[in-house]
Design a protein around this motif. Structure first.
Motif, PDB file in Angstrom:
ATOM      1  N   LEU A 272     -42.366 -43.939 -33.041  1.00 55.05           N
ATOM      2  CA  LEU A 272     -43.776 -43.619 -32.857  1.00 55.05           C
ATOM      3  C   LEU A 272     -44.324 -43.169 -34.209  1.00 55.05           C
ATOM      4  N   TYR A 273     -45.414 -43.793 -34.633  1.00 57.25           N
ATOM      5  CA  TYR A 273     -46.008 -43.479 -35.934  1.00 57.25           C
ATOM      6  C   TYR A 273     -47.316 -42.731 -35.724  1.00 57.25           C
ATOM      7  N   VAL A 274     -47.559 -41.737 -36.576  1.00 55.47           N
ATOM      8  CA  VAL A 274     -48.675 -40.809 -36.389  1.00 55.47           C
ATOM      9  C   VAL A 274     -49.442 -40.645 -37.694  1.00 55.47           C
ATOM     10  N   THR A 275     -50.758 -40.818 -37.647  1.00 61.04           N
ATOM     11  CA  THR A 275     -51.611 -40.482 -38.791  1.00 61.04           C
ATOM     12  C   THR A 275     -52.241 -39.117 -38.565  1.00 61.04           C
ATOM     13  N   SER A 276     -52.617 -38.460 -39.658  1.00 64.85           N
ATOM     14  CA  SER A 276     -53.264 -37.153 -39.582  1.00 64.85           C
ATOM     15  C   SER A 276     -54.339 -37.043 -40.648  1.00 64.85           C
ATOM     16  N   PHE A 277     -55.253 -36.111 -40.449  1.00 62.14           N
ATOM     17  CA  PHE A 277     -56.277 -35.848 -41.445  1.00 62.14           C
ATOM     18  C   PHE A 277     -55.707 -35.166 -42.689  1.00 62.14           C
ATOM     19  N   ASP A 278     -54.425 -34.789 -42.670  1.00 58.91           N
ATOM     20  CA  ASP A 278     -53.819 -34.240 -43.886  1.00 58.91           C
ATOM     21  C   ASP A 278     -53.347 -35.345 -44.830  1.00 58.91           C
ATOM     22  N   GLY A 279     -53.646 -36.607 -44.490  1.00 59.06           N
ATOM     23  CA  GLY A 279     -53.339 -37.723 -45.366  1.00 59.06           C
ATOM     24  C   GLY A 279     -51.932 -38.262 -45.253  1.00 59.06           C
ATOM     25  N   THR A 280     -51.250 -37.940 -44.156  1.00 59.97           N
ATOM     26  CA  THR A 280     -49.838 -38.306 -44.008  1.00 59.97           C
ATOM     27  C   THR A 280     -49.635 -39.287 -42.863  1.00 59.97           C
ATOM     28  N   LEU A 281     -48.815 -40.308 -43.112  1.00 60.58           N
ATOM     29  CA  LEU A 281     -48.319 -41.194 -42.069  1.00 60.58           C
ATOM     30  C   LEU A 281     -46.888 -40.775 -41.767  1.00 60.58           C
ATOM     31  N   ARG A 282     -46.639 -40.355 -40.525  1.00 58.51           N
ATOM     32  CA  ARG A 282     -45.327 -39.856 -40.135  1.00 58.51           C
ATOM     33  C   ARG A 282     -44.681 -40.783 -39.115  1.00 58.51           C
ATOM     34  N   ARG A 283     -43.344 -40.697 -39.068  1.00 58.84           N
ATOM     35  CA  ARG A 283     -42.570 -41.453 -38.091  1.00 58.84           C
ATOM     36  C   ARG A 283     -41.835 -40.470 -37.203  1.00 58.84           C
ATOM     37  N   LEU A 284     -41.966 -40.663 -35.891  1.00 59.37           N
ATOM     38  CA  LEU A 284     -41.237 -39.856 -34.915  1.00 59.37           C
ATOM     39  C   LEU A 284     -40.177 -40.745 -34.276  1.00 59.37           C
ATOM     40  N   ARG A 285     -38.934 -40.455 -34.563  1.00 57.79           N
ATOM     41  CA  ARG A 285     -37.833 -41.242 -34.012  1.00 57.79           C
ATOM     42  C   ARG A 285     -37.355 -40.606 -32.708  1.00 57.79           C
ATOM     43  N   PRO A 286     -37.295 -41.409 -31.633  1.00 51.13           N
ATOM     44  CA  PRO A 286     -36.895 -40.854 -30.336  1.00 51.13           C
ATOM     45  C   PRO A 286     -35.392 -40.651 -30.280  1.00 51.13           C
ATOM     46  N   PRO A 287     -34.934 -39.791 -29.347  1.00 54.54           N
ATOM     47  CA  PRO A 287     -33.489 -39.661 -29.126  1.00 54.54           C
ATOM     48  C   PRO A 287     -32.924 -40.969 -28.588  1.00 54.54           C
ATOM     49  N   SER A 288     -31.621 -41.109 -28.640  1.00 60.52           N
ATOM     50  CA  SER A 288     -30.967 -42.382 -28.305  1.00 60.52           C
ATOM     51  C   SER A 288     -31.190 -42.801 -26.861  1.00 60.52           C
ATOM     52  N   ASP A 289     -31.461 -41.848 -25.962  1.00 60.54           N
ATOM     53  CA  ASP A 289     -31.619 -42.192 -24.553  1.00 60.54           C
ATOM     54  C   ASP A 289     -33.069 -42.495 -24.170  1.00 60.54           C
ATOM     55  N   VAL A 290     -33.974 -42.530 -25.139  1.00 59.44           N
ATOM     56  CA  VAL A 290     -35.398 -42.799 -24.851  1.00 59.44           C
ATOM     57  C   VAL A 290     -35.752 -44.190 -25.370  1.00 59.44           C
ATOM     58  N   ARG A 291     -36.209 -45.047 -24.474  1.00 64.29           N
ATOM     59  CA  ARG A 291     -36.677 -46.379 -24.861  1.00 64.29           C
ATOM     60  C   ARG A 291     -38.146 -46.304 -25.239  1.00 64.29           C
ATOM     61  N   LEU A 292     -38.520 -47.090 -26.236  1.00 65.06           N
ATOM     62  CA  LEU A 292     -39.878 -47.069 -26.747  1.00 65.06           C
ATOM     63  C   LEU A 292     -40.254 -48.508 -27.117  1.00 65.06           C
ATOM     64  N   THR A 293     -41.005 -49.154 -26.226  1.00 63.91           N
ATOM     65  CA  THR A 293     -41.337 -50.563 -26.404  1.00 63.91           C
ATOM     66  C   THR A 293     -42.845 -50.744 -26.374  1.00 63.91           C
ATOM     67  N   PRO A 294     -43.437 -51.350 -27.408  1.00 64.47           N
ATOM     68  CA  PRO A 294     -44.891 -51.619 -27.352  1.00 64.47           C
ATOM     69  C   PRO A 294     -45.216 -52.603 -26.242  1.00 64.47           C
ATOM     70  N   ILE A 295     -46.386 -52.454 -25.664  1.00 60.63           N
ATOM     71  CA  ILE A 295     -46.760 -53.290 -24.520  1.00 60.63           C
ATOM     72  C   ILE A 295     -46.821 -54.757 -24.897  1.00 60.63           C
ATOM     73  N   ASP A 296     -47.285 -55.069 -26.101  1.00 61.92           N
ATOM     74  CA  ASP A 296     -47.427 -56.472 -26.468  1.00 61.92           C
ATOM     75  C   ASP A 296     -46.095 -57.128 -26.820  1.00 61.92           C
ATOM     76  N   ALA A 297     -44.988 -56.377 -26.714  1.00 61.42           N
ATOM     77  CA  ALA A 297     -43.664 -56.943 -27.026  1.00 61.42           C
ATOM     78  C   ALA A 297     -42.943 -57.431 -25.781  1.00 61.42           C
ATOM     79  N   VAL A 298     -43.581 -57.285 -24.608  1.00 58.80           N
ATOM     80  CA  VAL A 298     -42.916 -57.699 -23.363  1.00 58.80           C
ATOM     81  C   VAL A 298     -43.677 -58.852 -22.732  1.00 58.80           C
TER      82      VAL A 298
END
Length: 305
Positions: free
Chosen positions: A279-305
């Protein structure tokens, strides 16, 4: 989230609004929390980019990002280049093939940018903030109503006729936009009350409340849904990212150490991270961050299915 002094003042009074505003929406139960939301790890992809407003995966491991009067491209290694400069407060971004669609919030217009030829062309006057391109090619946008007149809910642009239907769905103070996993509805959020709304595409006037993000003023700014049936919400004021289970409405915080207040999170999107997704997050502090889920959490964009 639009950049202006009026908007800053609106955030200051939002605490009162969150308590006192009585919407015409169907009532919902008090927000509930769920478990198994620990183990997400945050790191920085790019920084020093000013007030970042929105992002869109480029399909090649990188992102297009809207900042203050600029559109950036951030590649998979974190290298940044300016794609467009001197843009009138760019907001929502959507990519279709090699065409990047963008809203300019200062003048309320929808634009088309060819990422191959680098040609920018005007499409239609379309005042708004959030942007979503539907599977049929139409566009939705939101107008929160903290400036330049009252909330216009969610508006729709018909790409076949060129018609803009203002207030297509009269949801109050709509901000972000995401398609549902089944493509039958869209979700949006209320900056002031923290409510999450579901809007049926075939009956946009019959929107309902899914849940409310906990806290006095989380200030949700943007949302994105996963194919697994979760909605991820950027809490701009609270400096948090929430996960909402769309069926039950239960939510939890997956990241709580982000910038708060005016500098907080503005947009969330699912994107590639090696052979997994993050999961990628933008902020008004000028940073693009990446949030990596734990191994047991699936994360699939809707347009990928």
């Amino acid at each position: 989230m639009r950049i202006s002094g009026v908007r800053a003042g609106a955030l200051c009074v939002a605490m009162v609004a969150a308590i006192s505003v009585a919407d015409a929406a169907p009532t919902t139960a008090a927000p509930t929390t769920t478990t198994n939301c620990t183990g997400w790890h945050s790191d920085t992809v790019a920084a020093g980019l000013g007030q970042l407003e929105n992002l869109e995966p480029d399909g090649r491991g990188g992102f297009y990002v809207s900042g203050y009067r600029k559109i950036y491209h951030v590649d998979g290694s974190g290298s940044v280049r300016t794609v467009l400069d001197d843009v009138a407060a760019p907001g929502g971004l959507q990519l279709d093939g090699t065409t990047l669609y963008l809203l300019t919030r200062s003048d309320g217009e929808l634009w088309r940018y060819d990422t191959v030829t680098e040609q920018l062309s005007h499409m239609v006057d379309f005042p708004g903030n959030g942007l979503l391109r539907l599977p049929d090619g139409d566009f939705l946008t939101t107008w929160i109503g903290t400036e330049d007149g009252p909330s216009r809910g969610v508006s729709r642009y018909d790409h076949t006729t060129g018609e803009v239907v203002a207030n297509w769905s009269p949801t109050p103070r709509a901000e972000g936009l995401s398609l549902s996993p089944d493509h039958r509805a869209v979700y949006t959020d209320d900056l002031f009350t923290g409510q999450i709304y579901r809007i049926p595409l075939d009956a946009p006037d019959r929107w309902t409340v899914v849940t409310r993000i906990p806290g006095l003023l989380p200030g949700p700014d943007d949302v994105t849904a996963s194919a697994e049936g979760d909605l991820y919400v950027a809490g701009h004021v609270s400096g948090t990212v929430h996960r909402v289970h769309l069926e039950s409405g239960a939510s939890c915080v997956i990241a709580a150490d982000l910038a708060k207040g005016w500098a907080g999170p503005t947009s969330v999107r699912i994107g590639p991270d090696g052979d997994r997704s993050a999961l990628y997050v933008t902020s008004f502090d000028g940073t693009l961050r990446r949030l990596r889920p734990p191994s047991d959490v699936r994360l699939t964009p809707i347009d990928a299915v």
